[in-house]
Motif scaffolding. Structure first.
Motif, short mmCIF file in Angstrom:
data_model
loop_
_atom_site.label_atom_id
_atom_site.label_comp_id
_atom_site.label_asym_id
_atom_site.label_seq_id
_atom_site.Cartn_x
_atom_site.Cartn_y
_atom_site.Cartn_z
N ASN A 1 0.82 -0.98 -0.09
CA ASN A 1 -0.25 -0.20 -0.04
C ASN A 1 0.71 1.21 -0.19
O ASN A 1 0.36 2.26 -0.63
N LEU A 2 1.69 1.78 0.86
CA LEU A 2 2.95 2.61 0.82
C LEU A 2 2.98 2.77 -0.73
O LEU A 2 3.75 3.70 -1.14
N ASP A 3 3.41 1.61 -1.62
CA ASP A 3 4.22 1.83 -2.53
C ASP A 3 3.04 2.44 -4.05
O ASP A 3 2.98 3.03 -4.38
N LEU A 4 1.79 1.74 -3.50
CA LEU A 4 -0.01 2.71 -3.97
C LEU A 4 0.17 4.23 -3.84
O LEU A 4 0.14 4.48 -4.87
N VAL A 5 0.71 4.53 -2.75
CA VAL A 5 0.65 5.80 -2.34
C VAL A 5 2.03 6.64 -2.65
O VAL A 5 1.40 7.37 -4.11
N ARG A 6 2.99 5.97 -3.23
CA ARG A 6 4.20 6.45 -4.53
C ARG A 6 4.02 6.77 -5.69
O ARG A 6 4.25 7.25 -6.49
N ARG A 7 2.98 5.49 -6.56
CA ARG A 7 2.61 5.51 -7.62
C ARG A 7 1.47 6.17 -7.80
O ARG A 7 1.51 6.68 -9.16
N THR A 8 0.80 7.12 -6.50
CA THR A 8 -0.48 7.80 -7.25
C THR A 8 -0.37 9.06 -6.79
O THR A 8 0.22 10.18 -7.53
N VAL A 9 -0.54 9.18 -5.40
CA VAL A 9 -0.80 10.95 -5.01
C VAL A 9 0.41 11.29 -4.28
O VAL A 9 0.61 12.81 -3.86
N ALA A 10 1.76 10.62 -4.70
CA ALA A 10 2.75 11.16 -4.03
C ALA A 10 4.29 10.63 -5.53
O ALA A 10 5.49 10.43 -5.20
N LYS A 11 3.56 10.87 -5.93
CA LYS A 11 3.89 10.11 -7.54
C LYS A 11 5.62 10.49 -8.05
O LYS A 11 6.59 10.96 -8.87
N ASP A 12 5.21 12.46 -7.80
CA ASP A 12 6.80 13.24 -8.23
C ASP A 12 7.41 14.06 -7.29
O ASP A 12 8.35 14.36 -7.31
N CYS A 13 7.28 12.94 -6.14
CA CYS A 13 7.98 12.61 -4.82
C CYS A 13 9.63 11.58 -4.75
O CYS A 13 9.65 10.81 -5.29
N ASP A 14 10.51 12.45 -4.65
CA ASP A 14 12.21 11.84 -4.46
C ASP A 14 12.44 10.84 -2.77
O ASP A 14 10.60 11.15 -2.40
N ALA A 15 13.02 9.80 -2.63
CA ALA A 15 12.99 9.68 -2.00
C ALA A 15 12.49 10.06 -0.66
O ALA A 15 12.10 10.12 0.90
N ALA A 16 13.78 11.51 -0.12
CA ALA A 16 13.68 12.16 0.68
C ALA A 16 11.88 12.59 1.21
O ALA A 16 11.50 12.62 2.03
N GLU A 17 11.83 13.37 -0.35
CA GLU A 17 9.89 14.28 0.06
C GLU A 17 9.24 12.98 0.03
O GLU A 17 8.10 12.97 0.99
N PHE A 18 9.13 11.57 -0.45
CA PHE A 18 8.00 10.57 0.32
C PHE A 18 8.07 10.27 1.49
O PHE A 18 7.29 10.06 2.26
N ASP A 19 9.78 10.64 1.78
CA ASP A 19 9.53 9.87 3.37
C ASP A 19 9.07 10.66 4.81
O ASP A 19 8.35 10.72 5.60
N GLN A 20 9.13 12.28 4.49
CA GLN A 20 8.96 13.12 5.04
C GLN A 20 7.14 13.07 5.00
O GLN A 20 6.82 13.86 5.86
N PHE A 21 6.27 13.32 3.59
CA PHE A 21 5.55 13.10 3.17
C PHE A 21 4.62 11.83 4.27
O PHE A 21 3.24 12.29 4.47
N ILE A 22 5.54 10.51 4.58
CA ILE A 22 4.35 9.85 5.37
C ILE A 22 4.52 10.13 6.18
O ILE A 22 3.63 9.68 7.37
N HIS A 23 6.03 11.00 7.06
CA HIS A 23 5.62 10.71 8.22
C HIS A 23 5.15 11.95 9.08
O HIS A 23 4.18 11.71 9.88
N ILE A 24 4.13 13.31 7.72
CA ILE A 24 3.60 13.69 9.08
C ILE A 24 1.96 13.72 8.57
O ILE A 24 1.37 13.14 9.79
#
Length: 206
Positions: free
Chosen positions: A11-34
């Protein structure tokens, strides 16, 4: 517990491929943390990540965008929130078919916060001219200097009162609970910024 605390790798991969698809690794980690910190579920479209200037490393900026439903959910979980009324003010002299077809001046929103044993009224105002997503009109591959509501933000033309009311409500909620909403932008509030960013290499929202 928040919905994200139970998401598995799939499911985290689904988030990465849809609502956070333009994030790099650090941005994705920040997004999930918040999202975990404020207990918002991106798979329910309560939040998503938008990257401004993604082609320019010096200007690149990831913004966490939240729906008004997500804002209300955060406020409700404080146990000290009560919704209040909203009001839209119009002015016939402001009517413009391209930029303001209903002649909306501003919206006023009220929320109530319980503190120190009593309810406190929190009021904020959102002005049409500050939030409506206007885009410059081009003709023959040249800018005309004229503006119109961004066609991709159709809600601002179909239900303008609702859109400006949500902006005012978001301002009131942030004023009442500044810590709870730190780092979270409400989607309709930044439609204008998103429209302006398209010409600078930013993608449309997912």
């Amino acid at each position: 517990m928040g919905a994200l605390t139970t998401l598995d790798g799939k499911n985290l991969d689904l988030v990465r491929r849809t609502v956070a698809k333009d994030c790099d690794a650090a941005e994705f980690d920040q997004f999930i943390h918040i999202c975990r910190a404020v207990r918002l579920d991106p798979l329910r479209r309560q939040s998503y990540a938008f990257v401004f200037n993604k082609q320019d490393p010096k200007k690149r900026q990831m913004t966490i965008v939240t729906s008004i439903a997500g804002y209300r959910a955060i406020a409700d979980r404080t146990g000290a929130y009560r919704p209040g009324p909203t009001e839209v003010m119009t002015d016939v002299t402001m009517i413009d078919a391209a930029t303001n077809p209903r002649g909306i001046s501003h919206a006023i929103a009220t929320v109530y916060k319980h503190s120190h044993g009593e309810w406190h009224e929190v009021i904020e105002t959102a002005y049409w001219e500050e939030f409506a997503p206007l885009k410059e009109v081009w003709q023959d591959n040249q800018p005309t200097g004229k503006f119109a509501l961004d066609a991709k933000k159709d809600g601002w033309r179909r239900m303008p009162r609702v859109m400006i009311e949500k902006c005012a409500e978001a301002k009131a909620l942030r004023r009442a609970w500044p810590d709870d909403f730190a780092g979270l932008a409400m989607e309709d509030e930044i439609d204008r910024a998103m429209t302006m960013a398209v010409g600078d290499g930013a993608n449309d929202i997912p």
